[in-house]
Scaffold this motif. Structure first.
Motif, PDB file in Angstrom:
ATOM      1  N   ARG B  68       0.832  -1.207   0.000  1.00 34.33           N
ATOM      2  CA  ARG B  68       0.000   0.000   0.000  1.00 34.33           C
ATOM      3  C   ARG B  68       0.875   1.269   0.000  1.00 34.33           C
ATOM      4  N   TYR B  69       1.908   1.206   0.843  1.00 33.95           N
ATOM      5  CA  TYR B  69       2.791   2.380   0.937  1.00 33.95           C
ATOM      6  C   TYR B  69       3.487   2.638  -0.401  1.00 33.95           C
ATOM      7  N   ILE B  70       3.934   1.534  -1.018  1.00 32.04           N
ATOM      8  CA  ILE B  70       4.665   1.679  -2.285  1.00 32.04           C
ATOM      9  C   ILE B  70       3.734   2.225  -3.364  1.00 32.04           C
ATOM     10  N   GLU B  71       2.495   1.737  -3.366  1.00 27.01           N
ATOM     11  CA  GLU B  71       1.531   2.175  -4.401  1.00 27.01           C
ATOM     12  C   GLU B  71       1.071   3.615  -4.170  1.00 27.01           C
ATOM     13  N   ASP B  72       0.722   3.905  -2.890  1.00 30.90           N
ATOM     14  CA  ASP B  72       0.195   5.248  -2.595  1.00 30.90           C
ATOM     15  C   ASP B  72       1.278   6.325  -2.628  1.00 30.90           C
ATOM     16  N   ALA B  73       2.500   5.921  -2.292  1.00 29.22           N
ATOM     17  CA  ALA B  73       3.617   6.879  -2.165  1.00 29.22           C
ATOM     18  C   ALA B  73       3.163   8.159  -1.448  1.00 29.22           C
ATOM     19  N   PRO B  74       2.677   8.012  -0.219  1.00 28.07           N
ATOM     20  CA  PRO B  74       2.162   9.195   0.499  1.00 28.07           C
ATOM     21  C   PRO B  74       3.270  10.212   0.779  1.00 28.07           C
ATOM     22  N   ARG B  75       2.850  11.473   0.732  1.00 30.60           N
ATOM     23  CA  ARG B  75       3.841  12.532   1.026  1.00 30.60           C
ATOM     24  C   ARG B  75       3.984  12.692   2.545  1.00 30.60           C
ATOM     25  N   TRP B  76       5.177  13.062   2.948  1.00 29.59           N
ATOM     26  CA  TRP B  76       5.470  13.277   4.362  1.00 29.59           C
ATOM     27  C   TRP B  76       5.652  14.781   4.597  1.00 29.59           C
ATOM     28  N   MET B  77       5.532  15.149   5.834  1.00 31.47           N
ATOM     29  CA  MET B  77       5.948  16.505   6.212  1.00 31.47           C
ATOM     30  C   MET B  77       6.562  16.489   7.617  1.00 31.47           C
ATOM     31  N   LEU B  78       7.351  17.493   7.859  1.00 33.70           N
ATOM     32  CA  LEU B  78       7.969  17.600   9.185  1.00 33.70           C
ATOM     33  C   LEU B  78       7.059  18.403  10.101  1.00 33.70           C
ATOM     34  N   ALA B  79       7.010  17.999  11.356  1.00 33.35           N
ATOM     35  CA  ALA B  79       6.356  18.875  12.339  1.00 33.35           C
ATOM     36  C   ALA B  79       7.217  20.133  12.425  1.00 33.35           C
ATOM     37  N   ARG B  80       6.621  21.233  12.895  1.00 32.25           N
ATOM     38  CA  ARG B  80       7.358  22.507  12.881  1.00 32.25           C
ATOM     39  C   ARG B  80       8.735  22.355  13.531  1.00 32.25           C
ATOM     40  N   ASP B  81       8.785  21.756  14.658  1.00 29.71           N
ATOM     41  CA  ASP B  81      10.051  21.530  15.355  1.00 29.71           C
ATOM     42  C   ASP B  81       9.957  20.232  16.123  1.00 29.71           C
ATOM     43  N   LEU B  82      11.120  19.747  16.489  1.00 32.69           N
ATOM     44  CA  LEU B  82      11.169  18.647  17.438  1.00 32.69           C
ATOM     45  C   LEU B  82      10.971  19.340  18.795  1.00 32.69           C
ATOM     46  N   ARG B  83      10.039  18.878  19.583  1.00 27.53           N
ATOM     47  CA  ARG B  83       9.775  19.551  20.859  1.00 27.53           C
ATOM     48  C   ARG B  83      11.019  19.447  21.758  1.00 27.53           C
ATOM     49  N   ASN B  84      11.476  20.599  22.203  1.00 25.42           N
ATOM     50  CA  ASN B  84      12.700  20.623  23.008  1.00 25.42           C
ATOM     51  C   ASN B  84      12.360  20.691  24.488  1.00 25.42           C
ATOM     52  N   ASP B  85      12.546  19.578  25.187  1.00 18.40           N
ATOM     53  CA  ASP B  85      12.296  19.573  26.628  1.00 18.40           C
ATOM     54  C   ASP B  85      13.599  19.356  27.402  1.00 18.40           C
ATOM     55  N   THR B  86      14.662  19.937  26.880  1.00 23.73           N
ATOM     56  CA  THR B  86      15.958  19.868  27.570  1.00 23.73           C
ATOM     57  C   THR B  86      16.193  21.207  28.270  1.00 23.73           C
ATOM     58  N   THR B 108      13.405   6.704   0.476  1.00 24.91           N
ATOM     59  CA  THR B 108      12.448   6.127   1.442  1.00 24.91           C
ATOM     60  C   THR B 108      11.156   6.946   1.496  1.00 24.91           C
ATOM     61  N   ALA B 109      11.263   8.263   1.354  1.00 22.74           N
ATOM     62  CA  ALA B 109      10.062   9.095   1.526  1.00 22.74           C
ATOM     63  C   ALA B 109      10.105  10.313   0.618  1.00 22.74           C
TER      64      ALA B 109
END
Lengths: 602, 201
Positions: B68-86, B108-109
């Motif tokens: 399904r993944y190969i056929e659909d080839a869905p687009r990805w996106m990044l979340a605005r930021d990686l949440r920084n809890d340091t 891969t994507a």
């Protein structure tokens, strides 16, 4: 050489003895005692001890059978007594007794001379003339007396002044017995409590407020303080910038560079220049973390031969805790919540490192930093974490509020820096020449005390537009923390002074011995060289400066007010205080907590 | 007789070289990963280690190999930021972008650019304004929506004394189906180190 040893040891121990075992009066009281004015119907007796010899020993003194306290080198008692006959006794290896007949409205002076004993020094009391007494007392510090205390009495209402000050009495017969327990060769501070049934007073940190002209570092920042007090924040920022630039130039005070960044960063926050505040405070903090727990050999040696001002500034713990807390405010002011969250995490880590892991430092608790951290947790929706911090602060009101909170509300929290933190001032002793065998050494030291800054603002009235919303409450009393920390740091400060004085005395003796040996065959040359060394030593000792550095743009107190359930939108906040006011606009988003910050340096 | 230094030009050359080399700033272009770690704080080595580990883990994720993944080839996106809890101001966007680069380059994507939307809209508006050749302008309504979002958190636990600093980082990433909220893949990477300062500075 034996005598040199005695001088050296005395010089070292005078400070320990003085501060550790005897309640020294405040400077204000000391100055008051040196006026030498007796009430017309009373008499004053001054007993003083103005020599180094026997510095390791504090000596109990009684007047009319009542224990007054102990003397240490360069200390004095001032007793306010009814006119007539009084018997004063001093206990050391021997017992010395003196009968003084006082006259109304007159001051009488008694010298406690210290002499060589077998196991410990002996003392001798005798009455001296006014001129000699006044001159000697002017170089001594007042010790708080447990009886006939003239300073305490001067503060009593007129109707109570006729009552003699109460204290435990030493009965006349057992007096001898108690004294007999003294001479066993140990300093008085090591004696079993029997001797002393003499009460030891715990000196409480006292907030001293005197008009002391600024000097050294505080003088450099006097224009900044004036600008802050008048509310001219931009001008204050300019001055702090100039001071910082001075530390960068060739031969400038590079050791103050990061402290000056702290000062500039704090003023930048006050002037709402958030980016500059963040850059300055973070750079300073990074450096302070780098040098924390480390030693610079060159600076250490430099401070031994000169003074502490040559060492790179390392902040006190209360200052270290204020850096990330102010950074939280800067990030919130800038609208960067992610940045504020990082600084909040840093604040919590620092509180843990400096306070929670060391229970003996509980007095350094910073309620502002903790409260602000809790607020950021709330802003993040982490109510459990916020509750933990409120619980640690014992803020049941805030916990109740969180418990009752059913839905997100639009709240405003206003923090106000009020007044100015205490500033350091210089206390100097010496240079004084002390004969040591065939040589003469010059002794002296300088150290810093704290002086409370004048403040005309007790609290502030907060208005939203023209509508009064409440008054600010004290959240963190920085001044109290500073005075308390100073009291606790005294032993470290004394150790440093002793080390420096020892090295300076050793250097003087070494120089004199070297000159003597090198010039022994040339008539008068050795004497001439010694005179030059002696003069140079005086200049050297006189040049010693107290380290007056501290983060002086910190406030005296941090106050706050919380205004819950406001309507979303733009609001104009007005902070009113003692004839002045400041205005700032905030945009309140629905269901969110907003934070506003003000500085009132008056 | 000439002094020794003038009789031996080679010696003169060596001395001159030492002086020049001694005065010149030292620049090194090839740095080992370990050399980027100068303290307990987040470093370039950590960035590299995390991005390599996460890219490798995503490549091995079960859903990537499905038909399904190969056929659909869905687009990805990044979340605005990686949440920084340091307790450090880590540039978390760099971590995400490094992972994105590796995923695209390995095939891969396919990603949509979460930060380019406003620029794209501006350009489309300009191209549709009539100033451009109709046959050559970009068509509206062809933007591809993302179906998967890559998001995560970096947190830390720090124990510091005056001269010792122990840091433990935990980086957790997830791939979430935007339509269903289902987490298709998640993994975590732990990094810890102890640094000890010298007593003398």
């Amino acid at each position: 050489m034996k005598r040199i040893h005695i001088v050296l040891i005395s010089a070292l121990l005078i400070i320990f003895t003085g501060c550790a075992t005897v309640p020294v009066a405040s400077m204000e009281d000391d100055a008051l005692a040196k006026r030498f004015v007796a009430d017309p119907d009373r008499s004053l007796i001054y007993l003083y001890r103005n020599e180094f010899f026997g510095a390791a020993f504090s000596m109990p003194v009684t007047i009319d059978g009542q224990v007054a306290g102990k003397t240490i080198p360069f200390s004095f008692f001032k007793w306010d007594v009814p006119p007539g006959e009084h018997v004063i006794k001093s206990f050391a290896e021997n017992e010395s007794s003196l009968r003084v007949v006082t006259k109304p409205g007159k001051s009488h002076f008694v010298r406690q001379e210290i002499k060589m004993g077998v196991w410990q020094p002996r003392s001798q009391l005798y009455e001296v003339g006014e001129e000699q007494g006044v001159s000697a007392i002017n170089e001594c510090k007042l010790v708080t007396s447990d009886v006939f205390d003239a300073v305490k009495r001067s503060r009593l209402p007129a109707e109570l002044k006729s009552e003699p000050s109460g204290s435990q009495k030493i009965p006349s017969s057992p007096e001898k017995k108690e004294v007999a327990s003294i001479p066993d060769g140990k300093p008085v501070s090591e004696q079993p409590p029997a001797v002393a049934s003499i009460p030891e007073k715990k000196v409480q940190p006292e907030r001293v407020r005197r008009n002391i002209p600024p000097s050294g570092y505080t003088k450099e920042y006097a224009p900044v303080v004036s600008s802050l007090i008048s509310g001219a924040f931009e001008s204050a920022l300019d001055y702090t910038d100039k001071n910082y630039q001075k530390s960068l130039v060739k031969d400038g005070p590079k050791q103050d560079k990061y402290l000056k960044l702290l000062e500039r960063g704090k003023i930048a926050l006050t002037a709402r220049k958030y980016d500059q505040c963040i850059a300055d405070l973070q750079e300073a903090e990074k450096r302070f973390l780098t040098i924390e727990g480390t030693i610079s050999i060159t600076e250490g040696l430099g401070s031994l031969v000169t003074d502490d001002t040559v060492q790179e500034y390392e902040p006190e713990i209360h200052e270290k805790l204020m850096i990330p807390a102010y950074l939280v405010l800067a990030y919130l002011g800038k609208g960067d919540f992610d940045g504020a969250r990082v600084e909040r995490n840093k604040t919590i880590n620092k509180i843990h490192q400096y306070i929670e892991e060391k229970p003996e430092r509980a007095y350094l608790e910073n309620p502002f930093a903790r409260f602000l951290s809790a607020v950021v947790y709330e802003m993040e929706g982490k109510y459990d974490d916020a509750r933990i911090e409120y619980r640690k602060m014992k803020r049941d009101d805030e916990i109740d509020r969180l418990e009752k909170k059913k839905e997100k509300t639009t709240d405003l929290i206003i923090f106000v820096d009020v007044g100015m933190a205490p500033q350091k001032y210089e206390e100097k002793w010496g240079p004084t020449s002390v004969p040591a065998g065939m040589a003469t050494v010059t002794l002296g030291f300088a150290y810093a005390g704290y002086n409370s800054m004048e403040s005309s603002v007790a609290d502030c009235t907060i208005k939203i537009y023209d509508r009064p919303m409440g008054r600010t409450h004290t959240l963190y009393d920085i001044e109290k923390t500073i005075f308390e920390q100073y009291e606790r740091n005294k032993s470290t400060m004394i150790s440093k002074l002793v080390a420096r004085m020892t090295s300076k005395v050793a250097a003087q003796i070494a120089a004199q011995m070297a000159a003597e040996k090198a010039l022994e065959n040339i008539p008068f040359a050795s004497l001439f060289a010694k005179t030059i060394i002696s003069e140079a030593s005086k200049q050297w000792i006189a040049a010693e400066q107290a380290d007056l550095r501290s983060w002086i743009t910190l406030p005296r107190q941090i106050q706050y007010v919380r205004i819950d359930e406001l309507t979303p939108g733009d609001h104009t906040i007005v902070v009113e205080y003692n004839g002045g006011s400041q205005v700032h606009k905030v945009r309140m988003e629905e269901g969110k907590i907003s934070v506003a910050y003000f500085s009132v340096a008056r | 007789m000439k002094p020794l230094i003038l009789r031996q030009p080679f010696l003169l050359l060596i001395i001159a070289s030492i002086i020049c080399i001694g005065c010149a700033p030292s620049i090194k272009y090839s740095i080992a990963d370990d050399e980027t770690v100068t303290g307990s704080d987040w470093s370039a080595r950590d960035l590299k280690e995390v991005s390599e580990y996460m890219t490798d883990s995503i490549g091995k994720a079960k859903f990537i190999g499905t038909r399904r993944y190969i056929e659909d080839a869905p687009r990805w996106m990044l979340a605005r930021d990686l949440r920084n809890d340091t307790d450090e101001h880590v540039n978390t966007r760099t971590i995400m972008e490094k992972i994105r680069t590796k995923l695209i380059n390995s095939g891969t994507a396919k990603f949509v650019d979460d930060q380019a939307v406003s620029d794209i809209l501006e350009q489309l508006k300009l191209q549709q304004s009539g100033l451009f050749d109709n046959a050559a302008v970009a068509k509206v309504g062809k933007l591809v929506g993302a179906k998967l979002i890559l998001r995560g958190t970096i947190s830390s636990i720090r124990k510091r004394t005056e001269r010792t600093d122990i840091i433990y980082y935990n980086i957790t990433l997830q791939i979430v189906n935007i339509e269903t909220g289902e987490i298709l893949w998640t993994d975590e990477k732990e990094i810890q180190r102890l640094t000890h300062k010298s007593l003398f500075r």
